[in-house]
Design an enzyme around this catalytic site. Structure first.
Site, PDB file in Angstrom:
ATOM      1  N   HIS A   1       0.793  -1.218   0.000  1.00  0.00           N
ATOM      2  CA  HIS A   1       0.000   0.000   0.000  1.00  0.00           C
ATOM      3  C   HIS A   1       0.836   1.283   0.000  1.00  0.00           C
ATOM      4  O   HIS A   1       0.587   2.164  -0.808  1.00  0.00           O
ATOM      5  CB  HIS A   1      -1.101   0.033   1.056  1.00  0.00           C
ATOM      6  CG  HIS A   1      -2.101   1.097   0.698  1.00  0.00           C
ATOM      7  ND1 HIS A   1      -3.038   0.919  -0.284  1.00  0.00           N
ATOM      8  CD2 HIS A   1      -2.220   2.366   1.090  1.00  0.00           C
ATOM      9  CE1 HIS A   1      -3.706   2.038  -0.471  1.00  0.00           C
ATOM     10  NE2 HIS A   1      -3.239   2.936   0.359  1.00  0.00           N
TER      11      HIS A   1
ATOM     12  N   TYR B   1       1.801   5.331  -2.490  1.00  0.00           N
ATOM     13  CA  TYR B   1       2.181   6.715  -2.157  1.00  0.00           C
ATOM     14  C   TYR B   1       3.569   7.036  -2.669  1.00  0.00           C
ATOM     15  O   TYR B   1       3.895   8.197  -2.919  1.00  0.00           O
ATOM     16  CB  TYR B   1       2.033   6.961  -0.652  1.00  0.00           C
ATOM     17  CG  TYR B   1       0.615   6.722  -0.211  1.00  0.00           C
ATOM     18  CD1 TYR B   1      -0.423   7.498  -0.739  1.00  0.00           C
ATOM     19  CD2 TYR B   1       0.288   5.692   0.639  1.00  0.00           C
ATOM     20  CE1 TYR B   1      -1.737   7.244  -0.402  1.00  0.00           C
ATOM     21  CE2 TYR B   1      -1.023   5.434   0.991  1.00  0.00           C
ATOM     22  CZ  TYR B   1      -2.034   6.215   0.463  1.00  0.00           C
ATOM     23  OH  TYR B   1      -3.337   5.961   0.785  1.00  0.00           O
TER      24      TYR B   1
ATOM     25  N   HIS C   1      -9.991   0.768 -10.632  1.00  0.00           N
ATOM     26  CA  HIS C   1      -9.521   1.740  -9.643  1.00  0.00           C
ATOM     27  C   HIS C   1      -8.073   2.129  -9.891  1.00  0.00           C
ATOM     28  O   HIS C   1      -7.738   3.307 -10.007  1.00  0.00           O
ATOM     29  CB  HIS C   1      -9.681   1.162  -8.239  1.00  0.00           C
ATOM     30  CG  HIS C   1      -8.917   1.895  -7.191  1.00  0.00           C
ATOM     31  ND1 HIS C   1      -9.280   3.152  -6.765  1.00  0.00           N
ATOM     32  CD2 HIS C   1      -7.799   1.586  -6.499  1.00  0.00           C
ATOM     33  CE1 HIS C   1      -8.413   3.567  -5.857  1.00  0.00           C
ATOM     34  NE2 HIS C   1      -7.506   2.633  -5.684  1.00  0.00           N
ATOM     35  N   PHE C   2      -7.182   1.148 -10.010  1.00  0.00           N
ATOM     36  CA  PHE C   2      -5.778   1.583 -10.033  1.00  0.00           C
ATOM     37  C   PHE C   2      -5.320   2.066 -11.409  1.00  0.00           C
ATOM     38  O   PHE C   2      -4.276   2.692 -11.503  1.00  0.00           O
ATOM     39  CB  PHE C   2      -4.829   0.576  -9.367  1.00  0.00           C
ATOM     40  CG  PHE C   2      -4.692  -0.771 -10.010  1.00  0.00           C
ATOM     41  CD1 PHE C   2      -4.101  -0.927 -11.239  1.00  0.00           C
ATOM     42  CD2 PHE C   2      -5.127  -1.897  -9.326  1.00  0.00           C
ATOM     43  CE1 PHE C   2      -3.953  -2.173 -11.801  1.00  0.00           C
ATOM     44  CE2 PHE C   2      -4.987  -3.153  -9.880  1.00  0.00           C
ATOM     45  CZ  PHE C   2      -4.405  -3.292 -11.122  1.00  0.00           C
ATOM     46  N   HIS C   3      -6.122   1.825 -12.458  1.00  0.00           N
ATOM     47  CA  HIS C   3      -5.758   2.468 -13.719  1.00  0.00           C
ATOM     48  C   HIS C   3      -6.141   3.948 -13.723  1.00  0.00           C
ATOM     49  O   HIS C   3      -5.595   4.736 -14.490  1.00  0.00           O
ATOM     50  CB  HIS C   3      -6.361   1.726 -14.915  1.00  0.00           C
ATOM     51  CG  HIS C   3      -5.568   0.505 -15.277  1.00  0.00           C
ATOM     52  ND1 HIS C   3      -5.759  -0.703 -14.665  1.00  0.00           N
ATOM     53  CD2 HIS C   3      -4.539   0.328 -16.154  1.00  0.00           C
ATOM     54  CE1 HIS C   3      -4.894  -1.587 -15.159  1.00  0.00           C
ATOM     55  NE2 HIS C   3      -4.143  -0.991 -16.061  1.00  0.00           N
TER      56      HIS C   3
ATOM     57  N   ARG D   1     -11.234  -9.953 -11.430  1.00  0.00           N
ATOM     58  CA  ARG D   1     -10.085  -9.374 -12.121  1.00  0.00           C
ATOM     59  C   ARG D   1      -9.178 -10.508 -12.590  1.00  0.00           C
ATOM     60  O   ARG D   1      -9.350 -11.659 -12.205  1.00  0.00           O
ATOM     61  CB  ARG D   1      -9.328  -8.440 -11.181  1.00  0.00           C
ATOM     62  CG  ARG D   1      -8.656  -9.155 -10.038  1.00  0.00           C
ATOM     63  CD  ARG D   1      -8.091  -8.218  -8.985  1.00  0.00           C
ATOM     64  NE  ARG D   1      -6.854  -7.589  -9.400  1.00  0.00           N
ATOM     65  CZ  ARG D   1      -5.919  -7.142  -8.551  1.00  0.00           C
ATOM     66  NH1 ARG D   1      -6.095  -7.274  -7.247  1.00  0.00           N
ATOM     67  NH2 ARG D   1      -4.826  -6.564  -8.992  1.00  0.00           N
ATOM     68  N   ARG D   2      -8.231 -10.195 -13.460  1.00  0.00           N
ATOM     69  CA  ARG D   2      -7.171 -11.128 -13.846  1.00  0.00           C
ATOM     70  C   ARG D   2      -7.691 -12.434 -14.425  1.00  0.00           C
ATOM     71  O   ARG D   2      -7.253 -13.506 -14.027  1.00  0.00           O
ATOM     72  CB  ARG D   2      -6.293 -11.453 -12.634  1.00  0.00           C
ATOM     73  CG  ARG D   2      -5.586 -10.248 -12.075  1.00  0.00           C
ATOM     74  CD  ARG D   2      -4.936 -10.577 -10.770  1.00  0.00           C
ATOM     75  NE  ARG D   2      -3.778  -9.697 -10.537  1.00  0.00           N
ATOM     76  CZ  ARG D   2      -3.043  -9.733  -9.441  1.00  0.00           C
ATOM     77  NH1 ARG D   2      -3.313 -10.593  -8.495  1.00  0.00           N
ATOM     78  NH2 ARG D   2      -2.019  -8.927  -9.294  1.00  0.00           N
TER      79      ARG D   2
END
Lengths: 540, 161
Positions: free
Chosen positions: A215, A219, A366-368, A429-430
């Protein structure tokens, strides 16, 4: 005269090459997920390319770009002779050697474990050893950043840390705290196990160390982007930074709360008590605060810029921003996208709601939008700003640089929103093939995945335009006098004074204590249970 | 430290929002017991087939009508492949894996848990809607990951779908 930015340029070269490789893998996957008949399409190639895409984009592109940017910030804000260039090259070659080892292991087909490499899936030992070397290289970079800062501090005791460097130091500290977790997982658990020195491994303990790292890793991607938003963007947009002091508060809050949050990735893991998952949830929500502050300060700074450029009225300033400047458009689009992605993140982290979205397509949606757009698009904008300044060459085919950010966002929004929707509909996913043997529910996802494939192709076109401008500028860009690298001035007329928010050493100690509080008990209670380890499996 | 009045307003607003989020999470977790699956129990993954807890996968119904479903996950199938339960009554799932990590997700429900070798996952769900549900593995487990699926049939109380 040799170029004083050779070390940074070497890092950016590796970053852009990794980005190119990662983008080629990505377009293949987007088309495959839509079940389009492609030549050579197979589950083996799909999962292999997904491993390569994740490692190249999330670990190699970002890490090399950030290290290169760190050297630029340190040289231009602290002084060119403070950066230990020779050690910097050692760091570069260690990190590059590690990257090549890992890439080789992936491409050989022996390490299709995805970029999260959860055991008991077992990769070839060189996969883990290469990853460890990449981290070791980055630690040497951390040491150089800290040494450069300390050397500057000895002669500038009564000055505030230059803001860009303040953000980069926060990045360095978050990275050091985070990589302790991955170092334990890889060196103590995975490498001996993959070499056959230890026979079994505990998957939950390994995941706990992984997410201790995983996580704050986000950042590590985000903070250099924020440093550019605060310290570069307002100047390039023609204005000033709205609040220098709050920028420092933001960076310190990230130092403190980036790491004690990892259990929110393990909400649905057995073996970890619900109450500790709740504790990590609190820290996770705390970290929304600095991002909300950032949204205010950056938008206020843009308003200052718009008005200084002659914009009038409540919204008139928006139109007078330099939208044709690729750094400005990249960052504004990155911010708007991040606002959407960030809300999705709050849902991921919501203790009770997570079960609706855990491991569904929502997650990649989300993370794209977050790392894939907020960070990546900022890095692209930063490279459009930096490259002429580092090489003394004008951007090659500038219209491509101007259009590319808009294409990126259009493609990513199509891809991202569709994946959020199909995730809520239950699509995991995946997965290579989303048809589930003709299941009716799965059939309902199919029309959506076609739209996400279109988004993927648009992003790919945008990615290739970026690579073209980068490569073209270095090889064929017109020689110009390199513009100066300048940073934003604060709106307040007086120079920022050193304050408690500049005491990075002290904050690091507090942050380390928070990590111990967050992890000591969960890890101790795991290892004191009677546990049964797993041997390795290679189902690929 | 000088902070602009609008910015102060924004900071209070942001802080308030976060407090509201956390309050919502804490109150639902305390009052309605909304919690992620966090069962703590270990098991030897090499002896699953002989371990009495998992040697006979399937559904058992207790005298009070509550149901327990024992599922073994392995590359690339759930055992049993088809599960029949009754609507409106709590169903407790107990899961483990004989090999790598798997996920157990019942599409269009709140059932979504990691399945980890060496550990037992356990959680309770009540299905109000009768019908057929798709079960998918949502954690990458190898080249057959996308074919790993199962079926849950929720029957109306009193028999028949």
């Amino acid at each position: 005269m040799t170029n004083r930015y050779r070390l940074s340029l070497a890092h950016f070269t590796v970053a852009v090459l990794a980005f190119f490789g990662g983008a080629c893998m990505a377009v293949m996957q987007a088309l495959s997920r839509a079940n389009l008949p492609l030549p050579l399409r197979s589950a083996k190639i799909y999962y292999l390319s997904m491993t390569a895409h994740g490692v190249l984009m999330a670990l190699v592109f970002t890490t090399f770009f950030i290290m290169g940017l760190g050297y630029v910030f340190a040289r231009t804000t602290l002084g060119h002779d403070r950066v230990n260039e020779r050690v910097g090259w050692v760091s570069f070659w260690i990190a590059l050697g590690g990257t090549l080892l890992t890439a080789g292991a992936i491409l050989s087909g022996s390490s299709t474990v995805l970029y999260t490499f959860y055991p008991p899936l077992q990769a070839h030992p060189t996969f883990y050893i290469g990853a460890a070397l990449l981290v070791v290289g980055s630690w040497v970079w951390c040491w150089i950043m800290i040494q450069s800062y300390r050397s500057w501090r000895r002669e500038h005791a009564d000055e505030a840390i230059p803001l860009a460097m303040h953000g980069m130091l926060a990045t360095v500290i978050v990275w050091i705290l985070a990589t302790v977790g991955i170092a334990i997982e890889v060196v103590v658990m995975l490498i001996p196990w993959s070499l056959g020195i230890t026979r079994t491994i505990d998957p939950v303990l390994a995941r706990t160390f992984f997410w201790w790292f995983g996580h704050p890793l986000v950042y590590f991607w985000l903070l250099p982007a924020y440093a550019v938003w605060y310290a570069v963007l307002p100047h390039v947009a023609g204005g000033k930074l709205f609040s220098d002091r709050l920028a420092r508060v933001v960076f310190v809050l990230f130092i403190l709360f980036s790491t004690p949050v990892g259990l929110h990735h393990q909400f649905s893991d057995p073996g970890i008590s619900a109450s500790w998952k709740l504790v990590h949830t609190f820290a996770t929500f705390t970290i929304l605060f600095p991002s909300l502050l950032t949204a205010f300060t950056i938008i206020a700074s843009l308003e200052v810029a718009g008005r200084m450029r002659g914009g009038k009225g409540l919204f008139g300033w928006i139109g007078s921003l330099p939208w044709g400047n690729p750094l400005v458009s990249c960052v504004i689009l990155a911010m708007v996208t991040f606002a959407v992605g960030g809300w999705g993140g709050a849902i991921n982290a919501a203790y009770g709601m997570n079960a609706m979205v855990h491991n569904t397509a929502w997650v990649q949606g989300h993370f794209h939008l977050t790392v894939g757009t907020a960070s990546a698009l900022t890095f692209m904008g930063t490279s459009y700003w930096l490259l002429p300044r580092l090489t003394g060459r004008a951007l090659f085919f500038k219209p491509a640089a101007q259009v590319q950010p808009y294409l990126w966002v259009i493609g990513m929004v199509l891809f991202g929103i569709v994946n959020h929707v199909t995730g809520l509909m239950g699509m995991p996913r995946r997965i290579y093939d989303p048809s589930y043997a003709g299941s009716l529910v799965a059939a309902g996802w199919a029309e959506w995945t076609t739209i996400s494939a279109v988004g993927g192709v648009i992003v790919f076109v945008s990615a290739m335009m970026y690579v073209l401008v980068m490569v073209g500028t270095v090889l064929w860009g017109d020689r110009v006098e390199a513009p100066a690298i300048e940073y934003a001035r604060p709106l307040e007329p007086e120079e920022p004074l050193p304050s408690v928010w500049d005491r990075v050493g002290m904050w690091t100690v507090v942050a380390a204590a928070l990590v111990v509080i967050a992890y000591a008990y969960p890890i101790l209670s795991l290892i004191s249970m009677e546990r049964f380890g797993s041997p390795g499996f290679k189902p690929f | 430290m000088k902070v602009h009045v609008y910015e102060k307003f924004w900071m209070w607003l942001s802080g308030g929002l976060i407090v509201a989020f956390v309050a919502a999470i804490v109150s639902t977790s305390v009052v309605q017991a909304v919690q992620p699956p966090s069962h703590i129990e270990t098991i030897d993954p090499t002896t699953i087939r002989t371990d009495p807890r998992f040697s006979t996968p399937g559904v058992t119904t207790a005298a009070d009508g509550s149901q327990q479903v024992v599922v073994v996950s392995q590359m690339f199938a759930f055992v049993p492949m088809e599960i029949r339960v009754t609507a409106g009554r709590p169903v407790t799932f107990r899961l483990t894996s004989t090999d790598v990590l798997h996920g157990f997700q019942i599409v269009r429900s709140n059932a979504n848990s990691m399945v980890v070798p060496g550990y037992v996952s356990q959680f309770t769900v009540t299905f109000d809607e009768p019908g057929e549900y798709l079960i998918v593995c949502n954690e990458f487990c190898g080249l057959g990951h996308h074919i790993m699926q199962g079926k849950l049939i929720v029957e109306e109380a009193g028999g028949g779908v």
